[in-house]
Design a protein around this motif. Structure first.
Motif, PDB file in Angstrom:
ATOM      1  N   TRP A 133      -4.050  15.827  23.776  1.00 19.23           N
ATOM      2  CA  TRP A 133      -3.329  17.090  23.575  1.00 19.23           C
ATOM      3  C   TRP A 133      -4.317  18.255  23.428  1.00 19.23           C
ATOM      4  CZ3 TRP A 133       1.582  18.703  23.983  1.00 19.23           C
ATOM      5  CH2 TRP A 133       1.930  19.916  23.398  1.00 19.23           C
ATOM      6  N   ALA A 134      -5.370  18.029  22.681  1.00 17.25           N
ATOM      7  CA  ALA A 134      -6.396  19.065  22.502  1.00 17.25           C
ATOM      8  C   ALA A 134      -7.125  19.352  23.806  1.00 17.25           C
ATOM      9  CB  ALA A 134      -7.383  18.634  21.417  1.00 17.25           C
ATOM     10  N   VAL A 135      -7.344  18.317  24.627  1.00 19.34           N
ATOM     11  CA  VAL A 135      -7.984  18.505  25.936  1.00 19.34           C
ATOM     12  C   VAL A 135      -7.115  19.401  26.822  1.00 19.34           C
ATOM     13  CG1 VAL A 135      -8.595  17.334  28.097  1.00 19.34           C
ATOM     14  CG2 VAL A 135      -9.348  16.386  25.919  1.00 19.34           C
ATOM     15  N   ARG A 136      -5.797  19.201  26.760  1.00 14.73           N
ATOM     16  CA  ARG A 136      -4.884  20.019  27.565  1.00 14.73           C
ATOM     17  C   ARG A 136      -5.105  21.508  27.308  1.00 14.73           C
ATOM     18  NH1 ARG A 136      -0.037  20.341  30.236  1.00 14.73           N
ATOM     19  NH2 ARG A 136       1.141  22.250  29.807  1.00 14.73           N
ATOM     20  N   TYR A 137      -5.306  21.857  26.044  1.00 13.04           N
ATOM     21  CA  TYR A 137      -5.482  23.257  25.668  1.00 13.04           C
ATOM     22  C   TYR A 137      -6.955  23.662  25.592  1.00 13.04           C
ATOM     23  CZ  TYR A 137      -0.512  23.384  24.780  1.00 13.04           C
ATOM     24  OH  TYR A 137       0.847  23.340  24.931  1.00 13.04           O
ATOM     25  N   LYS A 138      -7.824  22.771  26.074  1.00 13.06           N
ATOM     26  CA  LYS A 138      -9.261  23.025  26.096  1.00 13.06           C
ATOM     27  C   LYS A 138      -9.801  23.411  24.714  1.00 13.06           C
ATOM     28  CE  LYS A 138      -9.348  24.322  30.967  1.00 13.06           C
ATOM     29  NZ  LYS A 138      -9.796  25.298  31.990  1.00 13.06           N
ATOM     30  N   SER A 144     -14.882  18.632  19.112  1.00 10.92           N
ATOM     31  CA  SER A 144     -16.272  18.467  18.672  1.00 10.92           C
ATOM     32  C   SER A 144     -16.354  18.317  17.155  1.00 10.92           C
ATOM     33  CB  SER A 144     -17.106  19.665  19.128  1.00 10.92           C
ATOM     34  OG  SER A 144     -17.063  19.802  20.527  1.00 10.92           O
ATOM     35  N   SER A 145     -15.617  19.171  16.443  1.00 12.96           N
ATOM     36  CA  SER A 145     -15.613  19.104  14.977  1.00 12.96           C
ATOM     37  C   SER A 145     -15.053  17.774  14.492  1.00 12.96           C
ATOM     38  CB  SER A 145     -14.785  20.258  14.401  1.00 12.96           C
ATOM     39  OG  SER A 145     -15.320  21.505  14.772  1.00 12.96           O
ATOM     40  N   ALA A 146     -14.000  17.302  15.162  1.00 13.32           N
ATOM     41  CA  ALA A 146     -13.397  16.018  14.797  1.00 13.32           C
ATOM     42  C   ALA A 146     -14.376  14.870  15.005  1.00 13.32           C
ATOM     43  CB  ALA A 146     -12.127  15.786  15.612  1.00 13.32           C
ATOM     44  N   ASN A 147     -15.146  14.925  16.094  1.00 11.55           N
ATOM     45  CA  ASN A 147     -16.136  13.878  16.370  1.00 11.55           C
ATOM     46  C   ASN A 147     -17.207  13.820  15.287  1.00 11.55           C
ATOM     47  OD1 ASN A 147     -14.876  13.110  18.752  1.00 11.55           O
ATOM     48  ND2 ASN A 147     -16.126  14.450  20.034  1.00 11.55           N
ATOM     49  N   ILE A 184      -6.947  13.304  10.993  1.00 13.84           N
ATOM     50  CA  ILE A 184      -6.779  14.415  10.047  1.00 13.84           C
ATOM     51  C   ILE A 184      -7.165  15.746  10.682  1.00 13.84           C
ATOM     52  CG2 ILE A 184      -7.670  15.412   7.892  1.00 13.84           C
ATOM     53  CD1 ILE A 184      -7.963  12.510   6.868  1.00 13.84           C
ATOM     54  N   MET A 185      -8.253  15.741  11.437  1.00 10.53           N
ATOM     55  CA  MET A 185      -8.748  16.972  12.054  1.00 10.53           C
ATOM     56  C   MET A 185      -7.842  17.458  13.191  1.00 10.53           C
ATOM     57  SD  MET A 185     -11.613  18.055  10.612  1.00 10.53           S
ATOM     58  CE  MET A 185     -12.422  19.000  11.890  1.00 10.53           C
ATOM     59  N   LEU A 186      -7.315  16.513  13.995  1.00  9.07           N
ATOM     60  CA  LEU A 186      -6.580  16.884  15.199  1.00  9.07           C
ATOM     61  C   LEU A 186      -5.091  17.103  14.962  1.00  9.07           C
ATOM     62  CD1 LEU A 186      -8.252  14.322  17.639  1.00  9.07           C
ATOM     63  CD2 LEU A 186      -8.638  16.782  17.604  1.00  9.07           C
ATOM     64  N   LEU A 187      -4.550  16.493  13.913  1.00  9.87           N
ATOM     65  CA  LEU A 187      -3.115  16.547  13.674  1.00  9.87           C
ATOM     66  C   LEU A 187      -2.627  17.963  13.375  1.00  9.87           C
ATOM     67  CD1 LEU A 187      -0.559  14.846  13.511  1.00  9.87           C
ATOM     68  CD2 LEU A 187      -1.028  14.484  11.076  1.00  9.87           C
ATOM     69  N   SER A 192       0.848  22.559  14.836  1.00  7.00           N
ATOM     70  CA  SER A 192       0.990  24.007  15.021  1.00  7.00           C
ATOM     71  C   SER A 192       1.619  24.339  16.370  1.00  7.00           C
ATOM     72  CB  SER A 192      -0.374  24.690  14.903  1.00  7.00           C
ATOM     73  OG  SER A 192      -1.209  24.359  16.010  1.00  7.00           O
ATOM     74  N   GLU A 193       1.462  23.461  17.351  1.00  6.32           N
ATOM     75  CA  GLU A 193       2.022  23.679  18.682  1.00  6.32           C
ATOM     76  C   GLU A 193       3.370  22.996  18.870  1.00  6.32           C
ATOM     77  OE1 GLU A 193       0.655  25.521  21.243  1.00  6.32           O
ATOM     78  OE2 GLU A 193      -0.808  26.200  19.753  1.00  6.32           O
ATOM     79  N   PHE A 194       3.752  22.172  17.903  1.00  9.83           N
ATOM     80  CA  PHE A 194       4.974  21.379  18.045  1.00  9.83           C
ATOM     81  C   PHE A 194       6.215  22.241  17.838  1.00  9.83           C
ATOM     82  CE2 PHE A 194       8.344  18.500  16.769  1.00  9.83           C
ATOM     83  CZ  PHE A 194       8.172  17.438  17.646  1.00  9.83           C
ATOM     84  N   SER A 195       7.188  22.060  18.715  1.00 10.64           N
ATOM     85  CA  SER A 195       8.466  22.773  18.602  1.00 10.64           C
ATOM     86  C   SER A 195       9.584  21.770  18.866  1.00 10.64           C
ATOM     87  CB  SER A 195       8.533  23.929  19.609  1.00 10.64           C
ATOM     88  OG  SER A 195       9.813  24.514  19.596  1.00 10.64           O
ATOM     89  N   SER A 196      10.346  21.442  17.840  1.00  4.96           N
ATOM     90  CA  SER A 196      11.409  20.441  17.973  1.00  4.96           C
ATOM     91  C   SER A 196      12.493  20.884  18.955  1.00  4.96           C
ATOM     92  CB  SER A 196      12.029  20.155  16.600  1.00  4.96           C
ATOM     93  OG  SER A 196      12.553  21.345  16.027  1.00  4.96           O
ATOM     94  N   ARG A 197      12.648  22.207  19.144  1.00  2.93           N
ATOM     95  CA  ARG A 197      13.663  22.722  20.063  1.00  2.93           C
ATOM     96  C   ARG A 197      13.360  22.339  21.511  1.00  2.93           C
ATOM     97  NH1 ARG A 197      13.306  27.508  20.834  1.00  2.93           N
ATOM     98  NH2 ARG A 197      11.439  28.109  19.664  1.00  2.93           N
ATOM     99  N   LYS A 198      12.089  22.131  21.815  1.00  2.00           N
ATOM    100  CA  LYS A 198      11.699  21.809  23.189  1.00  2.00           C
ATOM    101  C   LYS A 198      11.748  20.309  23.479  1.00  2.00           C
ATOM    102  CE  LYS A 198       8.643  25.834  23.661  1.00  2.00           C
ATOM    103  NZ  LYS A 198       7.271  26.302  23.932  1.00  2.00           N
ATOM    104  N   VAL A 199      11.944  19.513  22.440  1.00  2.27           N
ATOM    105  CA  VAL A 199      11.952  18.064  22.606  1.00  2.27           C
ATOM    106  C   VAL A 199      13.385  17.563  22.698  1.00  2.27           C
ATOM    107  CG1 VAL A 199      11.298  15.852  21.598  1.00  2.27           C
ATOM    108  CG2 VAL A 199       9.792  17.838  21.323  1.00  2.27           C
ATOM    109  N   THR A 200      13.719  16.938  23.815  1.00  6.06           N
ATOM    110  CA  THR A 200      15.048  16.362  24.001  1.00  6.06           C
ATOM    111  C   THR A 200      14.914  14.958  24.582  1.00  6.06           C
ATOM    112  OG1 THR A 200      15.320  17.181  26.277  1.00  6.06           O
ATOM    113  CG2 THR A 200      16.002  18.661  24.473  1.00  6.06           C
ATOM    114  N   LEU A 201      15.905  14.138  24.319  1.00  4.05           N
ATOM    115  CA  LEU A 201      15.898  12.773  24.850  1.00  4.05           C
ATOM    116  C   LEU A 201      15.928  12.787  26.373  1.00  4.05           C
ATOM    117  CD1 LEU A 201      16.033   9.729  24.379  1.00  4.05           C
ATOM    118  CD2 LEU A 201      18.536   9.928  24.233  1.00  4.05           C
ATOM    119  N   LYS A 202      16.660  13.750  26.950  1.00  4.99           N
ATOM    120  CA  LYS A 202      16.749  13.856  28.405  1.00  4.99           C
ATOM    121  C   LYS A 202      15.376  14.110  29.018  1.00  4.99           C
ATOM    122  CE  LYS A 202      19.173  16.388  32.067  1.00  4.99           C
ATOM    123  NZ  LYS A 202      20.139  17.481  32.373  1.00  4.99           N
TER     124      LYS A 202
END
Length: 423
Positions: A133-138, A144-147, A184-187, A192-202
């Motif tokens: 997920w972090a790679v997607r947003y570069k 690096s900090s997480a590593n 812990i570092m990446l979560l 912060s980017e998670f939006s439940s409105r955009k998540v659907t079973l379909k």
């Protein structure tokens, strides 16, 4: 071109620091733990690594691909659902059959600590999802900090547990904490980017169906790849004692430093860049791939030369006299460092062009090749030295074959584009 090298520099700098922390801790750890303890850790990590291939059914590779955040988010939720199911299933299996599983790999020490296996898989899987997920947003600075953070946590905990004589269990707990530190570092960024409105079973089901080739072809490929990477440890753990496994494990740990520090780090930045370029620009991807290949070929000569000439002496000085065998094994297996380093980032091109079936056949051929080596070793009772030499030589040839195959694919995509333009 400048963006990828900026990202590579950022990731490589942090990776060097994190690996340096790990490297500086190894001489202390090898003096606090026995080769047998290290053998237990190596086998445990190998089992977890093989199981990791099933953790998301490889849907994690989809996360950087969708153009919209909504579909990428649904892809990540799909991965989390699959991971939860797989870890629950593993928990049930290990609860009832932990004695059979651990005795098979001479890991009797871990029978009463069976629950570390599903916990470790859960954390490994979360790291894979969150990292992609972090790679997607570069967010390479975050990665690096997480590593660095996880490397510090792992090194510190293993040393502390060694000082209080926890033996192999201390190494296992330390390894679990390594993954926990990265989560812990990446979560935080993911939430912060998670939006439940955009998540659907379909949408989740759509992602699962649209990328159905991933579990069909990429999952078996990843399982075969994981088996190939971990086959030496699993073979020696099954066929020899834990002390021999520990010597092999330390050799592979040291060899993995340049591979993970350079190859995998560049691979992350490379995948993010080529996914962003897109499959419709094969000339740009081809030019970037050739440039990366040339630079990696030059860089990889240094660790190879050092290990071949000074392998045993370096291991004696750095890790203690009892690890001399590990230095010898590292010298033999260093043959495949160059081939591995130059091919590992380029494999991501198969994701971009959806060559999942080809990836399956590549890994199947490698698996059959290495399975044949270790089967013949048992049948003809090859020595450890001869087994490792044949293993290293054949693996080098296979990595070179993969590199040539990827450049052939890029040539084909460029020719196809040129023909379409001319028409």
């Amino acid at each position: 071109m400048s963006s990828i090298y900026k990202n590579i520099l950022l990731l490589t700098s942090a990776s060097i620091l994190s690996r340096l922390i790990a490297l500086l801790s190894i001489p202390i750890i090898t003096r606090l733990y026995s080769p047998s303890d290290m053998g237990v850790l190596s086998a445990f990590i190998s089992i977890t690594s093989v199981l990791l291939a099933f953790s998301t059914l490889r849907y994690s590779v989809v996360i950087p691909l969708p153009r919209t955040q909504g579909y990428a988010l649904n892809a990540s939720v799909l991965c989390l659902i699959v991971l939860s199911f797989v870890c629950t299933l593993l928990f049930i299996v290990t609860y009832f059959f932990n004695d059979v599983i651990f005795e098979f790999f001479n890991l009797n020490t871990l029978i009463e600590y069976w629950y570390f296996l599903p916990i470790s898989l859960l954390l490994f899987g979360l790291v894979e999802i969150l990292n992609t997920w972090a790679v997607r947003y570069k967010k390479f600075k975050l990665i690096s900090s997480a590593n660095v953070f996880q490397s510090s946590i792992g090194a510190t905990s293993k040393i502390i547990f060694g000082l209080i004589n926890l033996n192999a269990i201390g190494l296992i707990i330390g390894q679990v904490l390594v993954q926990a530190g990265s989560v812990i570092m990446l979560l935080k960024f993911y939430c912060s980017e998670f939006s439940s409105r955009k998540v659907t079973l379909k949408r989740i089901l759509y992602i699962a169906r649209y990328y159905s080739d991933i579990p069909k072809f990429r999952l078996p490929s990843q399982v075969l790849l994981a088996l190939c990477v971990n086959m030496p440890i699993l073979f020696f753990s099954y066929h020899f004692d834990t002390e021999t496994t520990g010597q092999i494990g330390l050799a592979l740990m040291v060899l993995s430093l340049p591979i993970s520090m350079i190859g995998q780090t560049i691979g992350q930045a490379f995948y993010g860049e080529v996914a962003n370029i897109g499959r419709k620009k094969p000339k740009q991807i081809q030019k970037l791939s050739k440039d990366i290949f040339k630079k990696l070929l030059i860089i990889s000569l240094l660790p190879f030369t050092v290990l071949v000439i000074f392998g045993e002496d370096l291991f004696k000085i750095a890790f203690g006299a009892k690890w001399a065998d590990a230095g010898l094994y590292a010298r033999i297996m260093s043959l495949y460092i160059i081939a591995n380093l130059v091919s590992s980032p380029l494999v991501n091109i198969l994701n971009v062009y959806a060559r999942n079936s080809l990836y399956l056949w590549v890994n199947l051929s490698r698996f059959l090749l290495l399975f044949g080596v270790f089967s013949l070793s048992i049948y003809f009772e090859f020595s450890i030295i001869n087994t490792l030499f044949i293993y290293s030589l054949l693996l080098s040839v296979h990595y070179m074959f993969i590199t040539l195959l990827i450049f052939k694919i890029l040539d084909f995509e460029v020719m196809k584009l040129d023909s379409n333009v001319s028409v």
